[in-house]
Design a protein around this motif. Structure first.
Motif, short mmCIF file in Angstrom:
data_model
loop_
_atom_site.label_atom_id
_atom_site.label_comp_id
_atom_site.label_asym_id
_atom_site.label_seq_id
_atom_site.Cartn_x
_atom_site.Cartn_y
_atom_site.Cartn_z
N PHE A 103 0.81 -1.23 0.00
CA PHE A 103 0.00 0.00 0.00
C PHE A 103 0.84 1.28 0.00
O PHE A 103 0.31 2.36 -0.25
CB PHE A 103 -0.94 0.02 1.22
N GLY A 104 2.11 1.17 0.37
CA GLY A 104 2.97 2.36 0.40
C GLY A 104 2.73 3.28 1.59
O GLY A 104 3.34 4.34 1.70
N HIS A 105 1.86 2.90 2.50
CA HIS A 105 1.57 3.68 3.71
C HIS A 105 0.75 2.80 4.67
O HIS A 105 0.36 1.68 4.30
CB HIS A 105 0.75 4.94 3.36
N PHE A 106 0.50 3.33 5.89
CA PHE A 106 -0.32 2.59 6.86
C PHE A 106 -1.58 3.37 7.22
O PHE A 106 -2.50 2.86 7.85
CB PHE A 106 0.48 2.35 8.16
N ASN A 107 -1.58 4.64 6.82
CA ASN A 107 -2.60 5.57 7.29
C ASN A 107 -4.02 5.14 6.95
O ASN A 107 -4.36 4.96 5.79
CB ASN A 107 -2.30 6.95 6.69
N LYS A 108 -4.84 4.95 8.00
CA LYS A 108 -6.26 4.60 7.88
C LYS A 108 -6.52 3.25 7.21
O LYS A 108 -7.66 2.96 6.82
CB LYS A 108 -7.04 5.70 7.13
N LEU A 109 -5.49 2.43 7.05
CA LEU A 109 -5.75 1.08 6.53
C LEU A 109 -6.53 0.31 7.59
O LEU A 109 -6.22 0.41 8.78
CB LEU A 109 -4.44 0.34 6.26
N ASN A 110 -7.53 -0.45 7.17
CA ASN A 110 -8.27 -1.29 8.12
C ASN A 110 -7.58 -2.64 8.21
O ASN A 110 -7.57 -3.40 7.25
CB ASN A 110 -9.72 -1.48 7.64
N ILE A 111 -7.00 -2.89 9.38
CA ILE A 111 -6.24 -4.13 9.55
C ILE A 111 -6.94 -4.99 10.60
O ILE A 111 -7.14 -4.56 11.74
CB ILE A 111 -4.79 -3.82 9.94
N VAL A 112 -7.34 -6.18 10.20
CA VAL A 112 -8.03 -7.08 11.13
C VAL A 112 -7.05 -8.18 11.54
O VAL A 112 -6.45 -8.83 10.68
CB VAL A 112 -9.28 -7.72 10.46
N ILE A 113 -6.89 -8.33 12.85
CA ILE A 113 -6.06 -9.43 13.36
C ILE A 113 -7.03 -10.45 13.94
O ILE A 113 -7.79 -10.14 14.87
CB ILE A 113 -5.06 -8.92 14.43
N ALA A 114 -7.03 -11.66 13.35
CA ALA A 114 -8.10 -12.61 13.68
C ALA A 114 -7.53 -13.94 14.14
O ALA A 114 -6.65 -14.51 13.50
CB ALA A 114 -8.96 -12.84 12.43
N GLY A 115 -8.04 -14.42 15.28
CA GLY A 115 -7.62 -15.74 15.77
C GLY A 115 -7.43 -15.73 17.28
O GLY A 115 -8.18 -15.08 18.01
N ASP A 116 -6.40 -16.45 17.74
CA ASP A 116 -6.17 -16.61 19.18
C ASP A 116 -5.41 -15.39 19.72
O ASP A 116 -4.23 -15.46 20.05
CB ASP A 116 -5.36 -17.90 19.37
N ILE A 117 -6.15 -14.28 19.82
CA ILE A 117 -5.54 -13.01 20.27
C ILE A 117 -4.92 -13.16 21.66
O ILE A 117 -3.82 -12.68 21.92
CB ILE A 117 -6.62 -11.89 20.32
N LYS A 118 -5.64 -13.85 22.52
CA LYS A 118 -5.25 -13.92 23.94
C LYS A 118 -3.85 -14.50 24.16
O LYS A 118 -3.14 -14.08 25.07
CB LYS A 118 -6.28 -14.78 24.68
N HIS A 119 -3.47 -15.47 23.33
CA HIS A 119 -2.19 -16.14 23.58
C HIS A 119 -1.15 -15.81 22.51
O HIS A 119 -0.15 -16.51 22.39
CB HIS A 119 -2.42 -17.66 23.63
N SER A 120 -1.41 -14.75 21.72
CA SER A 120 -0.53 -14.49 20.57
C SER A 120 0.39 -13.30 20.77
O SER A 120 -0.04 -12.17 20.92
CB SER A 120 -1.38 -14.27 19.31
N ARG A 121 1.68 -13.57 20.71
CA ARG A 121 2.68 -12.48 20.76
C ARG A 121 2.67 -11.69 19.46
O ARG A 121 3.02 -10.52 19.44
CB ARG A 121 4.07 -13.06 21.03
N VAL A 122 2.26 -12.35 18.36
CA VAL A 122 2.21 -11.66 17.06
C VAL A 122 1.12 -10.59 17.12
O VAL A 122 1.30 -9.45 16.67
CB VAL A 122 1.94 -12.67 15.92
N ALA A 123 -0.04 -10.94 17.69
CA ALA A 123 -1.14 -9.97 17.80
C ALA A 123 -0.70 -8.77 18.62
O ALA A 123 -0.92 -7.62 18.24
CB ALA A 123 -2.35 -10.63 18.46
N ARG A 124 -0.05 -9.02 19.76
CA ARG A 124 0.36 -7.92 20.63
C ARG A 124 1.33 -6.97 19.94
O ARG A 124 1.15 -5.76 19.93
CB ARG A 124 1.00 -8.46 21.92
N SER A 125 2.39 -7.53 19.35
CA SER A 125 3.39 -6.67 18.71
C SER A 125 2.77 -5.90 17.54
O SER A 125 3.02 -4.70 17.37
CB SER A 125 4.59 -7.49 18.21
#
Ligand code: NCD
Length: 309
Positions: free
Chosen positions: A142-164
Motif C-alpha cells: 500500500f505504500g503507507h499505513f494511514n487509515k488502513l483497516n487491519i483485522v487481526i483474527a484468531g487466538d488473540i489472547k495467547h498471541s505475541r504476534v497480535a500484541r506486537s
C-alpha cells in the motif's frame, strides 16, 4: 602433537606453547583484517521460519551463525538462560537471537549483557521481528499505513504476534480491529472486536493467527471453528479487490483459513517469509552499526570491543 586427547600426552613445552598461542590470539584478535562476527541463535521453542531466516540473514551478511540445541545444551544440567546467554557473550558472540516461552526473559537478561540481543519471540508477549516483516509486507503493498483497516483474527489472547502488531500498526496510523472466539479474546488490550463477517467486508489486510495450542488447553472443534471464525472460501469472496491476506505461519489448514486460500492471489504469506530474511538483515545491520561493527569502521571499533572483553 598429533591428536589432542589427554593432558598426559603433552610435553611441558606443548603446554607452554599453547598458553603462548592463546595469549597471542587475545592480544592480536583485533588486528585481523578479515571481518569475523558471530551470532548465536538460542531457540527454546520450536521454530522453522524465524530461526532459519535469521540464519540466512546472518550468512548473507557474512556473519557466522552459532547453532544451539537446548535439549543437548548444559541447560539440561540446570544452567539458567542468563548463564547460557553470558556464556555466548564470553566465547565471542557479537549478537544473540533468543526465543523463549517465558514472557519476561528480555527484562531479566538484557541489562547485564554487553552485546545486542534480538527477541525472536517472548512467550505470549512480543514478537518484534515478525511485526517488522509484517509491516514491510503491508508497506510494499500500500505504500503507507494511514487509515488502513487491519483485522487481526484468531487466538488473540495467547498471541505475541497480535500484541506486537496491534500496537505498532496503530502507532503507524492504521485502524486495527480484532476478531476472535470468546475464549480467545483479550479484553486487557484496547482494540475493538468485530465478527469475521464484518471483518471481510471492511479490511484492507486480514492477518490470521493460529490457535496457540501449546499455551493453553482450550479445545476448539475444527469444523465449527472454521465456520464461525475462520476465513472460509465464501468469506474470501466478500473481501475488497485490493485486500490482502497475511499469516505468520505455521498454518493450520482448514482451521483459521481454508486450505485453498493459502496460495490464492491475495495471499502474501510466502512473501512475508521472504521479507523475514530482509528485515532480519536490516535489524542486525542496524544493531551492529550502533556498536560500530559495520563495514566502514569495523576494524577500528572492533579493537575497543575486543579490548573490553
Ligand atoms: C509465530 C510465533 O512463533 O509466534 N510464528 C512465527 O514466528 N512465524 C506464530 C505462531 O507460532 O503461531
Amino acid at each position: 602433537m598429533k591428536h589432542f586427547i589427554s593432558v598426559n600426552d603433552l610435553q611441558t613445552t606443548d603446554v607452554l606453547d599453547i598458553l603462548d598461542l592463546a595469549e597471542h590470539y587475545r592480544k592480536y584478535d583485533h588486528l585481523k583484517t578479515q571481518k569475523q562476527l558471530f551470532a548465536a541463535n538460542l531457540f527454546f521453542e520450536p521454530s522453522t521460519r524465524t530461526k532459519m531466516s535469521f540464519i540466512v540473514a546472518q550468512r548473507k551478511l557474512g556473519i557466522e551463525s552459532l547453532d544451539f540445541h537446548s535439549e543437548t545444551s548444559s541447560m539440561k544440567k540446570g544452567e539458567s538462560l542468563y548463564d547460557t546467554a553470558k556464556t555466548f557473550e564470553a566465547i565471542g558472540s557479537d549478537i544473540l537471537v533468543i526465543r523463549h516461552e517465558f514472557d519476561d526473559w528480555p527484562e531479566e537478561i538484557c541489562s547485564s549483557l554487553n552485546i545486542p540481543v534480538i527477541n525472536a519471540g517472548a512467550g505470549k508477549k512480543e514478537h518484534p521481528t515478525q511485526c517488522m516483516l509484517d509491516l514491510h509486507t503491508i508497506y510494499q503493498e500500500f505504500g503507507h499505513f494511514n487509515k488502513l483497516n487491519i483485522v487481526i483474527a484468531g487466538d488473540i489472547k495467547h498471541s505475541r504476534v497480535a500484541r506486537s502488531n496491534a500496537q505498532t500498526l496503530r502507532r503507524m496510523g492504521a485502524n486495527v480491529y480484532f476478531c476472535a472466539a470468546p475464549t480467545f479474546m483479550d479484553k486487557t488490550l484496547d482494540f475493538p472486536y468485530i465478527s469475521m463477517d464484518e471483518a471481510v467486508g471492511i479490511c484492507d489486510v486480514m492477518m490470521l493467527l493460529r490457535i496457540q495450542h501449546e499455551r493453553h488447553d482450550q479445545f476448539a472443534s475444527v469444523e465449527n471453528y472454521h465456520q464461525a471464525f475462520g476465513l472460509t472460501l465464501d468469506r474470501e469472496k466478500r473481501m475488497k479487490k485490493s485486500a490482502i491476506i497475511l499469516h505468520p505461519a505455521p498454518i493450520n489448514r482448514g482451521v483459521e483459513i481454508a486450505s485453498e486460500l493459502i496460495e490464492c492471489e491475495r495471499s502474501r504469506i510466502f512473501q512475508q517469509m521472504s521479507n523475514g530474511v530482509l528485515i532480519r538483515m536490516a535489524i542486525i545491520t542496524k544493531l551492529l552499526k550502533e556498536r560500530g561493527l559495520n563495514d566502514e569502521n569495523f576494524i577500528e571499533k572492533r579493537k575497543t570491543v575486543v579490548a573490553a572483553r
